[in-house]
Design a protein around this motif. Sequence first.
Motif, mmCIF file in Angstrom:
data_model
loop_
_atom_site.group_PDB
_atom_site.id
_atom_site.type_symbol
_atom_site.label_atom_id
_atom_site.label_comp_id
_atom_site.label_asym_id
_atom_site.label_seq_id
_atom_site.Cartn_x
_atom_site.Cartn_y
_atom_site.Cartn_z
ATOM 1 N N THR A 40 8.043 16.439 0.591
ATOM 2 C CA THR A 40 7.535 16.367 1.959
ATOM 3 C C THR A 40 6.012 16.379 1.987
ATOM 4 O OG1 THR A 40 9.501 17.547 2.740
ATOM 5 C CG2 THR A 40 7.639 17.431 4.244
ATOM 6 N N ALA A 41 5.415 17.194 1.113
ATOM 7 C CA ALA A 41 3.948 17.266 1.055
ATOM 8 C C ALA A 41 3.348 15.920 0.669
ATOM 9 C CB ALA A 41 3.525 18.346 0.063
ATOM 10 N N PHE A 42 3.935 15.241 -0.318
ATOM 11 C CA PHE A 42 3.431 13.930 -0.741
ATOM 12 C C PHE A 42 3.614 12.888 0.357
ATOM 13 C CE2 PHE A 42 4.002 15.276 -5.358
ATOM 14 C CZ PHE A 42 2.634 15.437 -5.545
ATOM 15 N N ARG A 44 3.578 13.400 3.524
ATOM 16 C CA ARG A 44 2.588 13.654 4.572
ATOM 17 C C ARG A 44 1.169 13.377 4.086
ATOM 18 N NH1 ARG A 44 3.119 18.948 7.747
ATOM 19 N NH2 ARG A 44 2.268 17.604 9.367
ATOM 20 N N LEU A 45 0.897 13.659 2.823
ATOM 21 C CA LEU A 45 -0.435 13.390 2.285
ATOM 22 C C LEU A 45 -0.739 11.899 2.258
ATOM 23 C CD1 LEU A 45 -0.729 15.932 -0.684
ATOM 24 C CD2 LEU A 45 -2.244 15.801 1.300
ATOM 25 N N TYR A 52 6.890 9.406 7.228
ATOM 26 C CA TYR A 52 5.837 10.339 7.661
ATOM 27 C C TYR A 52 6.171 11.022 8.994
ATOM 28 C CZ TYR A 52 1.351 12.123 9.271
ATOM 29 O OH TYR A 52 0.356 12.928 9.768
ATOM 30 N N SER A 56 7.040 14.988 9.446
ATOM 31 C CA SER A 56 6.225 15.807 10.357
ATOM 32 C C SER A 56 7.111 16.529 11.372
ATOM 33 C CB SER A 56 5.200 14.931 11.082
ATOM 34 O OG SER A 56 4.290 14.370 10.163
ATOM 35 N N SER A 117 6.116 22.960 1.889
ATOM 36 C CA SER A 117 5.396 21.689 1.992
ATOM 37 C C SER A 117 3.973 21.914 2.492
ATOM 38 C CB SER A 117 6.137 20.733 2.930
ATOM 39 O OG SER A 117 6.049 21.152 4.275
ATOM 40 N N GLU A 118 3.821 22.823 3.448
ATOM 41 C CA GLU A 118 2.481 23.109 3.970
ATOM 42 C C GLU A 118 1.643 23.870 2.951
ATOM 43 O OE1 GLU A 118 1.116 22.164 7.449
ATOM 44 O OE2 GLU A 118 2.389 20.807 6.290
ATOM 45 N N ARG A 121 0.722 21.248 0.256
ATOM 46 C CA ARG A 121 -0.238 20.284 0.810
ATOM 47 C C ARG A 121 -1.631 20.897 0.923
ATOM 48 N NH1 ARG A 121 -1.824 17.976 5.978
ATOM 49 N NH2 ARG A 121 -0.915 19.773 7.027
ATOM 50 N N SER A 122 -1.690 22.141 1.406
ATOM 51 C CA SER A 122 -2.993 22.800 1.529
ATOM 52 C C SER A 122 -3.599 23.070 0.161
ATOM 53 C CB SER A 122 -2.851 24.108 2.316
ATOM 54 O OG SER A 122 -2.024 25.028 1.615
ATOM 55 N N LEU A 125 -5.033 19.759 -1.136
ATOM 56 C CA LEU A 125 -6.257 19.419 -0.403
ATOM 57 C C LEU A 125 -7.422 20.317 -0.807
ATOM 58 C CD1 LEU A 125 -4.800 18.777 3.182
ATOM 59 C CD2 LEU A 125 -5.668 17.077 1.557
#
Length: 236
Positions: A40-42, A44-45, A52, A56, A117-118, A121-122, A125
């Motif tokens: 999910t992270a990929f 959204r990234l 997407y 979300s 996932s969040e 993702r963070s 980033l």
Amino acid sequence: MTLDYGFIVSSFFKILEALPLTLVITVVPLIFGFGIGLLTAFIRLYQVPVLYPLSSFYVSFIRGTPMLLHLFLIYYGVPMIIDKLSQHYGWGITSASVPILVFVILAFSLTAGAYMSEMIRSGILAVDPGQMEAAQAVGMSAPQAMYRIILPQAIGAVLPNLCSMFIGFLHGSTLAFTVSQMDILGKADVVASVSLKFLEAFIAAAVIYWALTVIVERLTALLERRVALYSKGGVS
């Protein structure tokens, strides 16, 4: 009213019998959730078309609703889907043949996936974009750089959050008792109902949860030190 310390000790060992199931309900969803969260992270990234907005919505819905609600939606909803599909396609199986534990793990895995996932993702980033450029400059492909350079740093950065999530799911495993799964708290309730010594049984359960939490915190601290050494080049 006085505490029965002998009952606390005896109930402690009886309640401990529910530890394996509690760990399964906690650990297995986190493992599956990590895979769901990574994917999910990929998505959204890199803002993958079609997927997407779906990802979300998934993250927003799960993070915006209680964990107990996820369990009930899966527990009552998925069996209906299984029965309808089985009847339509003639599979010859029913939801009654599926262990309740499967629905619990599915619900908790979806919950874990959204939160992880969040976190992932963070963490990605937070890694300097120059790391990817440097990796590609020495001949790595983007997937290789992500796997060997970016992800280890990202996971290291969010280790404390992952530890907190493990503890949260350990405590959240008590929700499984609402669908007849005998976790630690459920076992404590059953043990206490025999002699009506609920306070003593719950004290024993609290000690078990606290001990598990301390163990997880210590293991996380060790991992953080290893990651710190790796980041400084101290581990080959």
